[in-house]
Design an enzyme around this catalytic site. Structure first.
Site, PDB file in Angstrom:
ATOM      1  N   SER A 128      31.818  27.767  66.026  1.00  0.00           N
ATOM      2  CA  SER A 128      31.879  26.974  65.150  1.00  0.00           C
ATOM      3  C   SER A 128      30.193  26.818  64.433  1.00  0.00           C
ATOM      4  O   SER A 128      29.397  26.601  63.190  1.00  0.00           O
ATOM      5  CB  SER A 128      32.301  26.171  64.454  1.00  0.00           C
ATOM      6  OG  SER A 128      33.635  26.387  64.321  1.00  0.00           O
ATOM      7  N   LYS A 131      29.177  28.591  61.057  1.00  0.00           N
ATOM      8  CA  LYS A 131      29.087  28.094  59.336  1.00  0.00           C
ATOM      9  C   LYS A 131      27.858  27.632  58.721  1.00  0.00           C
ATOM     10  O   LYS A 131      27.853  27.622  57.650  1.00  0.00           O
ATOM     11  CB  LYS A 131      29.862  27.172  59.945  1.00  0.00           C
ATOM     12  CG  LYS A 131      31.988  27.415  60.146  1.00  0.00           C
ATOM     13  CD  LYS A 131      32.486  26.056  60.216  1.00  0.00           C
ATOM     14  CE  LYS A 131      33.731  26.849  60.423  1.00  0.00           C
ATOM     15  NZ  LYS A 131      34.728  26.071  61.893  1.00  0.00           N
ATOM     16  N   SER A 185      33.968  20.646  60.199  1.00  0.00           N
ATOM     17  CA  SER A 185      34.445  22.331  60.726  1.00  0.00           C
ATOM     18  C   SER A 185      35.410  23.181  60.418  1.00  0.00           C
ATOM     19  O   SER A 185      36.628  23.335  61.365  1.00  0.00           O
ATOM     20  CB  SER A 185      34.166  22.752  62.617  1.00  0.00           C
ATOM     21  OG  SER A 185      33.506  23.389  62.186  1.00  0.00           O
ATOM     22  N   LYS A 301      24.993  21.356  63.360  1.00  0.00           N
ATOM     23  CA  LYS A 301      26.820  22.066  63.416  1.00  0.00           C
ATOM     24  C   LYS A 301      27.348  22.092  65.057  1.00  0.00           C
ATOM     25  O   LYS A 301      26.584  22.635  65.653  1.00  0.00           O
ATOM     26  CB  LYS A 301      26.096  23.672  63.144  1.00  0.00           C
ATOM     27  CG  LYS A 301      28.015  23.904  62.361  1.00  0.00           C
ATOM     28  CD  LYS A 301      28.366  23.355  61.851  1.00  0.00           C
ATOM     29  CE  LYS A 301      30.488  23.499  61.652  1.00  0.00           C
ATOM     30  NZ  LYS A 301      30.677  23.011  63.072  1.00  0.00           N
TER      31      LYS A 301
END
Length: 347
Positions: A128, A131, A185, A301
């Site tokens: 993720s 992202k 997320s 993140k």
């Protein structure tokens, strides 16, 4: 080489040494008639220079009759604002620390120094942390006030998928979806954003690759906006640093990743008001893990899949108030991810 109707040859130079930030990496396509009866061949060359430039622009040749050629010290380098370096031989203590993860790096944005470098050019699955690029593309091509209607396809995620619990017909602004994307997320938010910007996730992935190449992330390839496992979806620590630094150019991005919790208020398919609260997955930001003394974590993140392991890209200020990007990829556990990152934050 086996002859086929269409052969593609790709050349991707080292990102760290590309010239001309103003000369974005471009894709040059040309067709050449086959001399062996195989038909038309297509060659795709990704190169760091402006296709309309000449050797004069790069001080390779001289021509006193040409006007307005910049002086050598005026030519902007692609890496002029970037950290440039290579993998560093680690000391004994660092080797012991590094065993909990496969790749990591620390990038000081003001000085351009890399103070920790472990396999920063090695192919890794981003999970993720993908992202970060999704948000960058959305901020570049979208408007935060855009209203997006969530499609059935975006809402229909697998049971084990990370979601922010939005449903088909829900209407949210792009800004709200970015909070769902970067805090909770949400893969559903990622797909909704991709469909809004490009029409579908596949076309959005093409745009992601275009933007990544323009930023010099030549060791990366993306197939989706969320980071679910795909062998053709990969990056490396250095490329992830490039993408993260580019996203930080947007104040909205910094604001979002610095937000521990966000309450989204929007309408469902029937026009009823919905309230949804999303919390950051960054344990430094939520206070579940303490940063080293004197270090201020702005945000970042996370990313986790079986193949990617535990990943974290973090933006912080060190004890000297200098901005730093720290990245750990494929840690063997969440605990070790944060232990290693804690060590890196003081480098």
């Amino acid at each position: 080489m086996k002859c086929t109707d269409s052969n593609t040859i790709k050349w991707q130079p080292e990102a760290a040494y590309l010239k001309g930030r103003w000369l974005a990496t471009v894709t040059a396509m040309f067709a050449a008639a086959s001399v062996s009866g195989c038909g038309t061949q297509t060659y795709e060359l990704k190169q760091p220079y402006d296709v309309y430039g000449t050797s004069l622009h790069y001080q390779v040749t001289e021509d006193t009759t040409t006007q307005d050629i910049p002086a050598a010290d005026e030519i902007p380098y692609f890496a002029k604002d970037l950290c440039v370096g290579k993998d560093i031989t680690l000391g004994t203590a660092e080797v012991e620390r590094s065993q909990s993860a496969e790749a990591a790096g620390v990038f000081h944005l003001d000085s351009g120094q890399i103070t920790y470098s472990q396999n920063i050019y090695q192919k890794m699955y981003p999970a993720s942390t993908t992202k970060i690029l999704t948000a960058y593309v959305a901020l570049k091509y979208g408007d935060l006030t855009d209203t997006i209607t969530v499609s059935q396809q975006a809402a229909n995620q697998s049971l084990d998928s990370s979601i922010c619990d939005i449903h088909a017909g829900d209407q949210l602004t792009l800004e709200a979806l970015l909070y769902g994307l970067l805090l909770e997320s949400g893969n559903d938010a990622a797909d909704a954003i991709a469909e809004h910007i490009s029409g579908d996730a596949e076309k959005f992935a093409d745009l992601m690759n275009q933007e990544a190449a323009a930023l010099g992330a030549t060791h990366s390839h993306f197939t989706n906006p969320h980071g679910l496992q795909d062998e053709m979806h990969y990056t490396c620590v250095y490329d992830l640093y490039l993408l993260f630094q580019a996203a930080l150019d947007y104040e909205e991005f910094k604001t979002i990743i610095h937000t521990p919790k966000y309450t989204a208020v929007y309408e469902d398919v029937n026009g009823n008001q919905v309230t949804n609260e999303w919390e950051s997955t960054d344990l430094f930001l939520t206070g579940e893990v303490s940063a080293p003394k004197g270090v201020t974590v702005i945000g970042g993140k996370t990313g986790t899949t079986e193949d990617a392991g535990y990943c974290l890209a973090l933006y912080s200020e060190n004890t000297s108030k200098d901005p730093v990007i720290s990245i750990v990829m494929k840690a063997d556990s969440k605990e070790n991810l944060y232990l290693l990152m804690g060590d890196l934050l003081i480098r």
